[in-house]
Design a protein around this motif. Sequence first.
Motif, mmCIF file in Angstrom:
data_model
loop_
_atom_site.group_PDB
_atom_site.id
_atom_site.type_symbol
_atom_site.label_atom_id
_atom_site.label_comp_id
_atom_site.label_asym_id
_atom_site.label_seq_id
_atom_site.Cartn_x
_atom_site.Cartn_y
_atom_site.Cartn_z
ATOM 1 N N VAL A 178 0.855 -1.195 0.000
ATOM 2 C CA VAL A 178 0.000 0.000 0.000
ATOM 3 C C VAL A 178 0.884 1.235 0.000
ATOM 4 O O VAL A 178 1.892 1.295 0.722
ATOM 5 N N GLU A 179 0.522 2.223 -0.813
ATOM 6 C CA GLU A 179 1.222 3.505 -0.823
ATOM 7 C C GLU A 179 0.226 4.626 -0.606
ATOM 8 O O GLU A 179 -0.868 4.613 -1.162
ATOM 9 N N GLU A 180 0.589 5.574 0.262
ATOM 10 C CA GLU A 180 -0.253 6.763 0.436
ATOM 11 C C GLU A 180 0.591 8.013 0.270
ATOM 12 O O GLU A 180 1.760 8.049 0.662
ATOM 13 N N ILE A 181 0.002 9.040 -0.347
ATOM 14 C CA ILE A 181 0.668 10.328 -0.543
ATOM 15 C C ILE A 181 -0.255 11.421 -0.017
ATOM 16 O O ILE A 181 -1.448 11.463 -0.373
ATOM 17 N N HIS A 182 0.267 12.282 0.841
ATOM 18 C CA HIS A 182 -0.510 13.394 1.382
ATOM 19 C C HIS A 182 0.318 14.677 1.380
ATOM 20 O O HIS A 182 1.523 14.661 1.107
ATOM 21 N N HIS A 183 -0.333 15.768 1.750
ATOM 22 C CA HIS A 183 0.332 17.066 1.828
ATOM 23 C C HIS A 183 1.350 17.078 2.967
ATOM 24 O O HIS A 183 1.288 16.281 3.916
ATOM 25 N N THR A 184 2.291 17.988 2.895
ATOM 26 C CA THR A 184 3.414 18.025 3.836
ATOM 27 C C THR A 184 2.986 18.420 5.251
ATOM 28 O O THR A 184 3.741 18.208 6.207
ATOM 29 N N GLU A 185 1.766 18.960 5.415
ATOM 30 C CA GLU A 185 1.307 19.377 6.744
ATOM 31 C C GLU A 185 0.670 18.226 7.534
ATOM 32 O O GLU A 185 0.402 18.376 8.723
ATOM 33 N N LYS A 186 0.423 17.093 6.874
ATOM 34 C CA LYS A 186 -0.195 15.974 7.579
ATOM 35 C C LYS A 186 0.788 15.412 8.597
ATOM 36 O O LYS A 186 1.919 15.058 8.258
ATOM 37 N N LYS A 187 0.337 15.274 9.842
ATOM 38 C CA LYS A 187 1.245 14.925 10.931
ATOM 39 C C LYS A 187 1.442 13.425 11.098
ATOM 40 O O LYS A 187 2.531 12.980 11.441
ATOM 41 N N ASP A 188 0.376 12.634 10.941
ATOM 42 C CA ASP A 188 0.493 11.200 11.202
ATOM 43 C C ASP A 188 0.862 10.441 9.934
ATOM 44 O O ASP A 188 0.506 10.828 8.827
ATOM 45 N N GLU A 195 4.078 15.325 0.000
ATOM 46 C CA GLU A 195 4.382 16.224 -1.109
ATOM 47 C C GLU A 195 3.500 17.460 -1.007
ATOM 48 O O GLU A 195 2.450 17.432 -0.375
ATOM 49 N N ASP A 196 3.903 18.525 -1.636
ATOM 50 C CA ASP A 196 3.150 19.778 -1.578
ATOM 51 C C ASP A 196 1.769 19.628 -2.206
ATOM 52 O O ASP A 196 1.617 19.068 -3.296
ATOM 53 N N ASP A 197 0.766 20.097 -1.490
ATOM 54 C CA ASP A 197 -0.602 20.261 -2.005
ATOM 55 C C ASP A 197 -1.176 18.978 -2.617
ATOM 56 O O ASP A 197 -1.796 19.006 -3.678
#
Length: 234
Positions: A127-137, A176-178
């Motif tokens: 599994v791969e997940e990509i989120h914005h750089t502000e996500k803490k967990d 990654e950004d945005d």
Amino acid sequence: MKIALLGYGKMGKTIEKLALEKGHAIVYKSTKESSEGKFEDAEVAIEFSSPEAAVGNISKALEAEIPVVSGTTGWLKQYDEMVNLCEKRNGSFIYASNFSIGVNLFFSINKYVAELLAPWKEYNVSVEEIHHTEKKDAPSGTAITIAEGILNHSDKKEWKLDGDKPGELKISAKREDDVKGTHTVSYDSTIDTISLKHEAHSRDGFALGAIIAAEWLKDRKGVFTMKDVLKIKD
């Protein structure tokens, strides 16, 4: 419907915008630093804050006998505690790692594919997940839910962030950004790869799903999930 927003970051502001468009009222909103309005006027609370604040926010709503919908991730070691509090107060509570209707349909598709591929041991799942750089967990709550759906139909024993040992289901987390949220499940063999992917284009899907959940929960008692809201059967 009179809504309290517990957490007023990007998600809280998106929920406010869409809720007002649907004719609802925001009677209270709070951040770590401040609050505005009257919490006791709320008919339902929607909680998108931080892992550190989630339990306090959920408890506050349940103690006040206000139905609460929570989408904060990273606090689930205390989930059973909140369930017990909800039952003690005869309250109303929904937690979801992701309120997007598309993602919740993706959860069911993921389980079906995992069951279908379970006999074919030549495929290694990850599994791969990509989120914005502000996500803490990390990994995301959504990725964990996806992984748990796979583990129920796999000989792998547990998920692990960047795991590479036998019996571990690897979850990769990128920031990654945005990026609003992208989740990919891959079944890799020497012959081919089978992939499932959900990519969010905006926060609107998460916010709208939370509002739909709040509308559904307002006049009910108990602990529920998005499967109940969307009438999804396993």
